[in-house]
Design an enzyme around this catalytic site. Structure first.
Site, mmCIF file in Angstrom:
data_model
loop_
_atom_site.group_PDB
_atom_site.id
_atom_site.type_symbol
_atom_site.label_atom_id
_atom_site.label_comp_id
_atom_site.label_asym_id
_atom_site.label_seq_id
_atom_site.Cartn_x
_atom_site.Cartn_y
_atom_site.Cartn_z
ATOM 1 N N TYR A 1 0.838 -1.201 0.000
ATOM 2 C CA TYR A 1 0.000 0.000 0.000
ATOM 3 C C TYR A 1 0.873 1.251 0.000
ATOM 4 O O TYR A 1 0.622 2.211 -0.716
ATOM 5 C CB TYR A 1 -0.914 -0.008 1.225
ATOM 6 C CG TYR A 1 -1.943 1.099 1.218
ATOM 7 C CD1 TYR A 1 -3.195 0.884 0.634
ATOM 8 C CD2 TYR A 1 -1.669 2.339 1.772
ATOM 9 C CE1 TYR A 1 -4.142 1.898 0.613
ATOM 10 C CE2 TYR A 1 -2.611 3.355 1.756
ATOM 11 C CZ TYR A 1 -3.844 3.135 1.180
ATOM 12 O OH TYR A 1 -4.774 4.132 1.146
ATOM 13 N N PHE B 1 -10.050 18.863 -24.958
ATOM 14 C CA PHE B 1 -10.428 17.452 -24.956
ATOM 15 C C PHE B 1 -11.656 17.345 -24.041
ATOM 16 O O PHE B 1 -11.791 18.119 -23.095
ATOM 17 C CB PHE B 1 -9.289 16.541 -24.491
ATOM 18 C CG PHE B 1 -9.688 15.103 -24.597
ATOM 19 C CD1 PHE B 1 -9.844 14.520 -25.850
ATOM 20 C CD2 PHE B 1 -9.990 14.351 -23.481
ATOM 21 C CE1 PHE B 1 -10.288 13.207 -25.980
ATOM 22 C CE2 PHE B 1 -10.440 13.035 -23.601
ATOM 23 C CZ PHE B 1 -10.582 12.474 -24.850
ATOM 24 N N THR B 2 -12.531 16.385 -24.334
ATOM 25 C CA THR B 2 -13.836 16.317 -23.646
ATOM 26 C C THR B 2 -13.718 16.337 -22.113
ATOM 27 O O THR B 2 -14.347 17.155 -21.444
ATOM 28 C CB THR B 2 -14.595 15.042 -24.070
ATOM 29 O OG1 THR B 2 -13.714 13.925 -23.936
ATOM 30 C CG2 THR B 2 -15.085 15.119 -25.500
ATOM 31 N N ASP C 1 -0.604 18.530 -21.753
ATOM 32 C CA ASP C 1 -1.266 17.224 -21.734
ATOM 33 C C ASP C 1 -0.445 16.319 -22.643
ATOM 34 O O ASP C 1 -0.463 16.469 -23.873
ATOM 35 C CB ASP C 1 -2.712 17.357 -22.231
ATOM 36 C CG ASP C 1 -3.452 16.013 -22.246
ATOM 37 O OD1 ASP C 1 -2.778 14.962 -22.226
ATOM 38 O OD2 ASP C 1 -4.699 16.024 -22.294
ATOM 39 N N LYS D 1 -2.550 5.788 -22.854
ATOM 40 C CA LYS D 1 -2.024 6.084 -24.189
ATOM 41 C C LYS D 1 -0.493 6.125 -24.128
ATOM 42 O O LYS D 1 0.177 5.332 -24.768
ATOM 43 C CB LYS D 1 -2.582 7.418 -24.706
ATOM 44 C CG LYS D 1 -4.074 7.363 -24.994
ATOM 45 C CD LYS D 1 -4.611 8.724 -25.385
ATOM 46 C CE LYS D 1 -6.116 8.732 -25.491
ATOM 47 N NZ LYS D 1 -6.630 8.518 -26.850
ATOM 48 N N ARG E 1 -17.114 11.155 -34.216
ATOM 49 C CA ARG E 1 -16.623 12.416 -33.651
ATOM 50 C C ARG E 1 -17.288 13.538 -34.434
ATOM 51 O O ARG E 1 -16.730 14.087 -35.366
ATOM 52 C CB ARG E 1 -15.094 12.498 -33.779
ATOM 53 C CG ARG E 1 -14.344 11.636 -32.793
ATOM 54 C CD ARG E 1 -14.468 12.190 -31.401
ATOM 55 N NE ARG E 1 -13.884 11.340 -30.365
ATOM 56 C CZ ARG E 1 -14.166 11.468 -29.094
ATOM 57 N NH1 ARG E 1 -15.040 12.345 -28.682
ATOM 58 N NH2 ARG E 1 -13.595 10.694 -28.207
ATOM 59 N N PHE F 1 -23.618 10.253 -26.555
ATOM 60 C CA PHE F 1 -22.887 9.356 -27.467
ATOM 61 C C PHE F 1 -22.463 8.060 -26.795
ATOM 62 O O PHE F 1 -22.280 7.047 -27.449
ATOM 63 C CB PHE F 1 -21.676 10.069 -28.086
ATOM 64 C CG PHE F 1 -20.645 10.526 -27.090
ATOM 65 C CD1 PHE F 1 -20.775 11.748 -26.453
ATOM 66 C CD2 PHE F 1 -19.551 9.735 -26.784
ATOM 67 C CE1 PHE F 1 -19.827 12.165 -25.524
ATOM 68 C CE2 PHE F 1 -18.594 10.148 -25.874
ATOM 69 C CZ PHE F 1 -18.740 11.363 -25.232
HETATM 70 N N1 F0G Z 1 -6.213 13.888 -22.638
HETATM 71 C C1 F0G Z 1 -6.240 13.411 -23.884
HETATM 72 C C2 F0G Z 1 -5.552 14.156 -24.972
HETATM 73 C C3 F0G Z 1 -6.926 12.210 -24.173
HETATM 74 O O1 F0G Z 1 -6.958 11.757 -25.414
HETATM 75 C C4 F0G Z 1 -7.571 11.530 -23.120
HETATM 76 C C5 F0G Z 1 -8.335 10.308 -23.370
HETATM 77 C C6 F0G Z 1 -7.505 12.077 -21.819
HETATM 78 C C7 F0G Z 1 -6.812 13.251 -21.625
HETATM 79 C C8 F0G Z 1 -8.165 11.397 -20.666
HETATM 80 O O2 F0G Z 1 -7.420 10.306 -20.288
HETATM 81 O O3 F0G Z 1 -8.984 8.360 -20.639
HETATM 82 O O4 F0G Z 1 -6.947 8.138 -19.202
HETATM 83 O O5 F0G Z 1 -8.868 9.479 -18.438
HETATM 84 N N2 F0G Z 1 -8.717 9.912 -24.508
HETATM 85 C C9 F0G Z 1 -9.441 8.652 -24.790
HETATM 86 C C10 F0G Z 1 -9.797 8.557 -26.265
HETATM 87 C C11 F0G Z 1 -10.615 8.455 -23.914
HETATM 88 O O6 F0G Z 1 -10.456 7.554 -26.633
HETATM 89 O O7 F0G Z 1 -9.413 9.394 -27.071
HETATM 90 P P1 F0G Z 1 -8.101 9.008 -19.613
#
Ligand code: F0G
Length: 482
Positions: free
Chosen positions: A80, A132-133, A223, A266, A389, A455
């Site tokens: 832990y 990013f979303t 990022d 990623k 998208r 979506f």
């Molecule tokens: N920033 C970028 C540029 C991303 O593409 C993603 C995730 C995140 C942050 C968030 O990271 O998923 O580890 O919480 N992109 C995925 C996609 C979900 O399918 O493009 P996460």
């Protein structure tokens, strides 16, 4: 980089790895695909993986690990608090990014939560090359606003600009002048800019953004989730990077930033995330939130096995031969499709190949979700799952009107080191057939429409019997073939 030329003169991406563990795939026939898609409400997120042949939904958490990663996972030190595995990861992060402080988090959006909670206050502004979303959601949750200051070239679907992810410097200057630097929480640069097609920024642009930030005492946040693709493009497209190693380019990038965060789903071919911080005061503020939202400071919500995989994966990211397969495969696919006259985002980026649904199915009005309809049609004729998208990924306005997206893309993500060239050729061939028969594709309409993130969970039906007609034509042309 291994420079292998082919006698034929053809440009073929050549993998510098071999496959030693495989997963059997299953390609359901067209009738089974029709059933599966109908059950999934024409939403590729709702398909079951067992019904998918090539999963091109995302490159997140589905990249192939190396033998070294797998071996390291077996040796993880489980505890832990104070695990050796954590200290190994921390050491690797410091070595690569040259900053003093690191905090673990369970994935990318968790880092965004921590950063936004500390740095964004009601009324603050966060300029960025593109949103990013999840990033945007966290900034809005904390009362901030996002200002996207991409260049005009950035949102052109077809372009020859090598760095469409660049931030527009004069717009940034104007924004700061207009609002005052104290209103700007931080400037965010996204490597391998996801939502415009995995497009990189240049080292030169980042340095210029840095100069502006420094002169106004505004923190610069990177990022780095899609950093490996951005590094590859800097190396091959930017003159000042040509004689630098990937590790050297990485250090040039990080020397310009105050905070770097990433999704290890990623970056590093693993799962997890982390925040790298230059200054101690900021580190202390972030640190307090980690045990609250993530886990103890030496695991941050990650399993020790994933942390071992990350350490090795970050090391591999510094090796051009280990990171070039993704962008080279994407370039191959985009070029082959473009050669057949099929509209794709150019130049090819990282992350995936993006079909331009606005032109592919120009007869479908945006209110009937052209990119969503194309995703459904492609699955029907190939078993390939992509991600919409476009307008379907937007949220309706308060009065119920559709927010029409400026781009209608079908993203076909290419998970790193996963697929083979023949699988890519299959995808190209089926997309080609679909393009020849595009007049058969029709629109979609919701029959179950959630208010938020529609979506992910929403269900849609075809506006006519176009899917039956498409399937019939497929059978006519392909006979018994799957
Ligand atoms: N920033 C970028 C540029 C991303 O593409 C993603 C995730 C995140 C942050 C968030 O990271 O998923 O580890 O919480 N992109 C995925 C996609 C979900 O399918 O493009 P996460």
């Amino acid at each position: 980089m291994s420079e292998v030329r082919f006698f034929s003169g053809e440009q073929i991406p050549l993998e510098m790895h071999k496959v030693r563990i495989i997963q059997k795939l299953y390609l359901p026939d067209v009738d089974q695909r029709f059933l599966a898609m109908t059950e999934a409400g024409n939403n590729t997120f709702l398909l079951r993986n067992r019904d998918v042949f090539l999963d091109m939904l995302t490159d997140s958490g589905v990249n192939a690990m190396s033998d070294r990663q797998q071996a390291a996972m077996l040796m993880a030190d489980d505890s832990y608090a104070g695990s050796e595995t954590y200290f190994k990861l921390e050491q690797k992060i410091k070595e690569i990014f040259g900053m003093d402080y690191f905090l673990p988090a369970h994935q990318g959006r968790a880092c965004e939560n921590i950063i936004s909670k500390v740095m964004v206050t009601p009324g603050s502004i966060v300029p960025m090359n593109y949103h990013f979303t999840t990033t945007k959601a966290h900034i809005l949750l904390n009362g901030g606003v996002v200002e996207e200051i991409f260049t005009d070239e950035g949102i052109k679907v077809e372009s020859s600009h090598p760095f469409k992810g660049n931030l527009d410097l004069s717009k940034l200057n104007r924004l700061i002048e207009h609002n005052g630097p104290e209103k700007i929480a931080f400037v965010r640069m996204e490597a391998g800019t996801n939502l415009i097609g995995g497009q990189p920024f240049s080292l030169e642009n980042l340095a210029q953004v840095r100069d502006i930030c420094r002169s106004q005492s505004i923190p610069l946040v990177l990022d780095a989730s899609l950093l490996s693709d951005n590094l590859y493009f800097m190396k091959i497209r930017e003159e000042q990077c040509q004689n630098l190693s990937i590790a050297e380019i990485t250090r040039r990038i990080s020397d310009l930033c105050d905070i770097i965060y990433f999704s290890a789903r990623k970056l590093s071919f693993a799962r997890g995330g982390g925040i790298v911080i230059r200054d101690e005061q900021t580190y202390r503020k972030f640190q307090e939130l980690i045990p609250l939202y993530e886990g103890f400071l030496t695991y941050g919500g990650m399993s020790v096995r994933e942390m071992e995989a990350m350490t090795v994966g970050l090391d591999e990211t510094m090796d051009l031969d280990m990171i070039n397969q993704g962008p080279q495969f994407i370039a191959y696919m985009a070029d082959e499709l473009a050669r057949r006259g099929i509209p794709v985002v150019t130049p090819a980026g990282g992350l995936g190949c993006h079909l331009d649904a606005m032109r592919f199915v120009s007869h479908i009005p945006q209110q009937q979700y052209p990119a969503g309809a194309l995703a459904s049609a492609l699955y029907l004729v190939s078993g390939i799952r992509g991600m919409e998208r476009g307008t379907l990924s937007e949220q309706r306005g308060e009065d119920g009107t559709e927010t029409l997206s400026s781009m209608e893309l079908l993203r076909l993500a290419i998970p790193r080191r996963v697929y083979t060239l023949s699988q890519l050729k299959y995808a190209i061939d089926r997309i080609h057939w679909l393009y020849e028969n595009r007049s058969l594709i029709g629109g979609l309409s919701f029959y179950e429409e959630p208010k938020v993130l529609r979506f992910f969970f929403g269900k849609l039906k075809p506006v006519s019997d176009w899917q039956q007609r498409l399937v019939a034509k497929f059978k006519e042309d392909f006979g018994d073939s799957l």
